[in-house]
Design an enzyme around this catalytic site. Structure first.
Site, PDB file in Angstrom:
ATOM      1  N   SER A 257      -2.953  22.365 -37.334  1.00  0.00           N
ATOM      2  CA  SER A 257      -4.058  22.511 -37.986  1.00  0.00           C
ATOM      3  C   SER A 257      -5.241  22.326 -37.330  1.00  0.00           C
ATOM      4  CB  SER A 257      -4.060  21.367 -39.312  1.00  0.00           C
ATOM      5  OG  SER A 257      -5.060  21.537 -40.098  1.00  0.00           O
ATOM      6  N   GLY A 258      -5.549  23.363 -36.795  1.00  0.00           N
ATOM      7  CA  GLY A 258      -6.759  23.648 -35.893  1.00  0.00           C
ATOM      8  C   GLY A 258      -8.078  24.299 -36.696  1.00  0.00           C
ATOM      9  N   SER A 259      -7.967  25.782 -36.558  1.00  0.00           N
ATOM     10  CA  SER A 259      -9.179  26.477 -37.218  1.00  0.00           C
ATOM     11  C   SER A 259      -9.144  26.144 -38.729  1.00  0.00           C
ATOM     12  CB  SER A 259      -8.846  27.796 -36.917  1.00  0.00           C
ATOM     13  OG  SER A 259      -9.076  28.204 -35.544  1.00  0.00           O
TER      14      SER A 259
ATOM     15  N   PHE B  46     -11.869  34.656 -44.035  1.00  0.00           N
ATOM     16  CA  PHE B  46     -11.082  33.714 -43.512  1.00  0.00           C
ATOM     17  C   PHE B  46      -9.603  33.810 -43.704  1.00  0.00           C
ATOM     18  CE2 PHE B  46     -15.192  31.614 -42.861  1.00  0.00           C
ATOM     19  CZ  PHE B  46     -15.528  31.458 -41.528  1.00  0.00           C
TER      20      PHE B  46
ATOM     21  N   ARG C 161     -25.773  34.584   1.694  1.00  0.00           N
ATOM     22  CA  ARG C 161     -24.415  35.156   2.101  1.00  0.00           C
ATOM     23  C   ARG C 161     -24.691  36.416   2.530  1.00  0.00           C
ATOM     24  NH1 ARG C 161     -19.323  34.408   4.227  1.00  0.00           N
ATOM     25  NH2 ARG C 161     -17.942  36.002   3.565  1.00  0.00           N
TER      26      ARG C 161
ATOM     27  N   GLU D  28     -14.739  23.283 -31.581  1.00  0.00           N
ATOM     28  CA  GLU D  28     -15.901  23.295 -32.559  1.00  0.00           C
ATOM     29  C   GLU D  28     -15.868  24.537 -32.935  1.00  0.00           C
ATOM     30  OE1 GLU D  28     -17.407  21.117 -33.453  1.00  0.00           O
ATOM     31  OE2 GLU D  28     -17.428  19.332 -32.401  1.00  0.00           O
TER      32      GLU D  28
ATOM     33  N   THR E 144     -13.500  28.258 -32.971  1.00  0.00           N
ATOM     34  CA  THR E 144     -13.396  29.365 -31.970  1.00  0.00           C
ATOM     35  C   THR E 144     -14.491  30.696 -32.194  1.00  0.00           C
ATOM     36  OG1 THR E 144     -11.725  30.535 -33.534  1.00  0.00           O
ATOM     37  CG2 THR E 144     -10.664  28.821 -32.049  1.00  0.00           C
TER      38      THR E 144
ATOM     39  N   ALA F 133     -22.152  18.627 -33.522  1.00  0.00           N
ATOM     40  CA  ALA F 133     -21.805  18.790 -32.356  1.00  0.00           C
ATOM     41  C   ALA F 133     -22.019  20.275 -31.756  1.00  0.00           C
ATOM     42  CB  ALA F 133     -20.290  18.382 -32.067  1.00  0.00           C
TER      43      ALA F 133
ATOM     44  N   GLY G  57     -11.112  12.182 -34.849  1.00  0.00           N
ATOM     45  CA  GLY G  57      -9.700  12.969 -35.060  1.00  0.00           C
ATOM     46  C   GLY G  57      -9.776  14.039 -36.422  1.00  0.00           C
TER      47      GLY G  57
END
Ligand code: TGC
Ligand code: FAD
Length: 390
Positions: free
Chosen positions: A142-144, A389, A274, A369, A371, A248, A136
């Site tokens: 709060s992602g990036s 950043f 096809r 993991e 973007t 990861a 977690g």
């Protein structure tokens, strides 16, 4: 010289050792036998119906924490682990994610930063698939920028009290143990939280259009009281969770190559069988251009994965090498999946064929993991020396 193999044009797999090939074949056989026949149903149902059974099967296969040393883990090379990720994600990104979150995030965090007691208690049963872990870090706001997390751990006597919400946590609602990252007076630290601790709850996130063969949850921590020894003693600042992410992300470098390969192979097969306008669609110049673009993307992705894996096994892999691989290979896989979906015509929008399932899964893979933008900025910072950043 022999003509190129359409399924391994640059003979990248010829660079593998016998041991690496054995791992590749074992995981590929298992995946084709146990996962591929079921994955479309799991995806349609929007879940993994028997996560404990799947964890046990992965444990028996030996892929959970397979690259970690000791404590019942496999101690394999980075390349062997990468090949396992490639073969799993050739079936579905959600299944590689299951293995990544267990081995590269939850187990790796305990292995890197936990006490001897944490390692002895959790790692052997997690390697065997008898206990499921989650990781977690991300929060609703709060992602990036995980450094902005609001989850707090405060001291009360010798105990720790945790409060906060984690979001988008793979396997959160089926986990036995959560590695939770929280801000303390001493910076960001990792905590080993048994999920039956009072005040801990998890809610499944529904209505996903991507990574549907995977369980994603919100974690809620309300006055979760933990003993002093729940703190991972070696964790120190944001660099600690970020170093787990590298593990990861490395698996994703390989996994994306697997998803790309699966889409290319499906499109190649379809284009040869096809028929329209009295001939196989693979005989049209426009289709051949698409296949050529796909062959290039798939082989570039495999070469990048193998090179980064060799660097990792030599101890020379910087986290920006991993950013390069995640950035390049996920974008390549997205191009291949989208093109493969088009080659399948109407059939391409169904779960009878794997291409659209991979295509929508890769939307998640491009987001989690780090973007695409975050990895572009890491590469940009690496080559210019200037951080953009913020
Ligand atoms: P910044 O000041 O740059 O860095 C803080 C400290 O960390 C060090 N560092 C790293 N260390 C190891 N590995 C990395 N990749 C590292 N990147 C930075 C850095 O040197 C510094 O150390 P020190 O000693 O100087 O303090 O931190 P920042 O706040 O500016 O953020 C940098 C940024 C944006 C690159 C980082 O926060 C980031 O990677 N953001 C993306 C977040 C993310 O990827 N979250 C993933 C959550 S887990 C998940 O998605 C699981 S999905 C399921 C699956 O994997 O299948
Ligand atoms: P945001 O950070 O809000 O980004 C939104 C957009 O803004 C993106 O396009 C981003 O690139 C862009 N952006 C942000 N900052 C910048 C910048 N500086 N410059 C330019 N553009 C920028 N997390 C966990 O901790 N554990 C898990 O197990 C886990 N599993 C997941 C499973 C799934 C299915 C999904 C979808 C996510 C999972 N995540 C997990 C969360 C994942 O890591 C985050 O979604 C990811 O880090 C992005 O954060 P965000 O979604 O908040 O997007």
């Amino acid at each position: 010289a022999a003509a190129p193999d359409p399924l391994d044009f640059l003979a990248v797999d010829a660079e593998l050792s016998d041991t690496e090939r054995d791992v590749r074949d074992a995981v590929r056989d298992f995946s084709h036998r146990e996962l591929l026949p079921n994955v479309a149903d799991w995806f349609e149902a929007g879940t993994i119906p028997d996560p404990r059974g799947l964890a046990k099967a992965f444990g028996d296969l030996g892929v959970l924490g397979m690259h970690l040393e000791g404590y019942g883990c496999g101690g394999s090379s980075a390349v062997a682990y990468g090949l396992a990720c490639r073969e799993l994600e050739a079936v579905d990104s959600g299944l590689r994610s299951f293995v990544s979150v267990q081995g590269s995030l939850a187990m790796a965090a305990i292995h890197k930063f936990g006490s001897e007691e944490h390692k002895n208690e959790w790692l052997p049963k997690m390697a065997a698939g008898e206990a499921i872990g989650c990781f977690g870090l991300t929060e609703p706001d709060s992602g990036s920028d995980p450094g902005s997390m609001r989850t707090r751990a405060r001291k009360e006597g010798s105990d720790w009290i945790l409060n906060g919400t984690k979001m988008w946590i793979t396997n959160g609602s089926v986990a036995d143990v959560a590695v939770v990252w929280a801000a303390t007076e001493d910076g960001i630290r990792g905590f080993v939280v048994p999920t039956d601790t009072p005040g801990f709850s998890a809610n499944v996130i529904h209505k996903k259009l991507s990574l549907r063969a995977s369980i994603t949850s919100e974690l809620v921590l309300e006055e979760v009281r933990l003993p002093a020894d729940a703190l991972t003693p070696e964790s120190k600042g944001l660099g600690s969770p970020l170093s787990c992410l590298n593990e990861a992300r490395y698996g994703i470098v390989w996994g994306a190559a697997g998803a790309a390969r699966a889409c290319y192979e499906a499109a190649l097969d379809y284009s040869k069988t096809r028929e329209q306008f009295g001939q196989a669609i693979g005989g049209f110049q426009l289709t051949q251009r698409k296949l050529a673009d796909m062959v290039v993307d798939v082989n570039h992705a495999n070469m990048a994965a193998l090179r980064i894996g060799r660097l990792k096994d030599e101890g020379n892999c910087h986290h920006n090498h991993v950013s390069f691989g995640k950035f390049a290979n996920v974008a390549a896989a997205q191009r291949v999946a989208r093109t493969a979906r088009g080659i399948h015509g109407a059939n391409g929008i169904t779960l009878e064929y794997p291409v659209m399932r991979h295509m929508v899964n890769l939307e998640t893979v491009a987001t989690y993991e780090g973007t695409e933008e975050i990895h572009a900025l890491s590469i940009g910072q690496s080559v210019t020396g200037i951080s953009a950043f913020r």
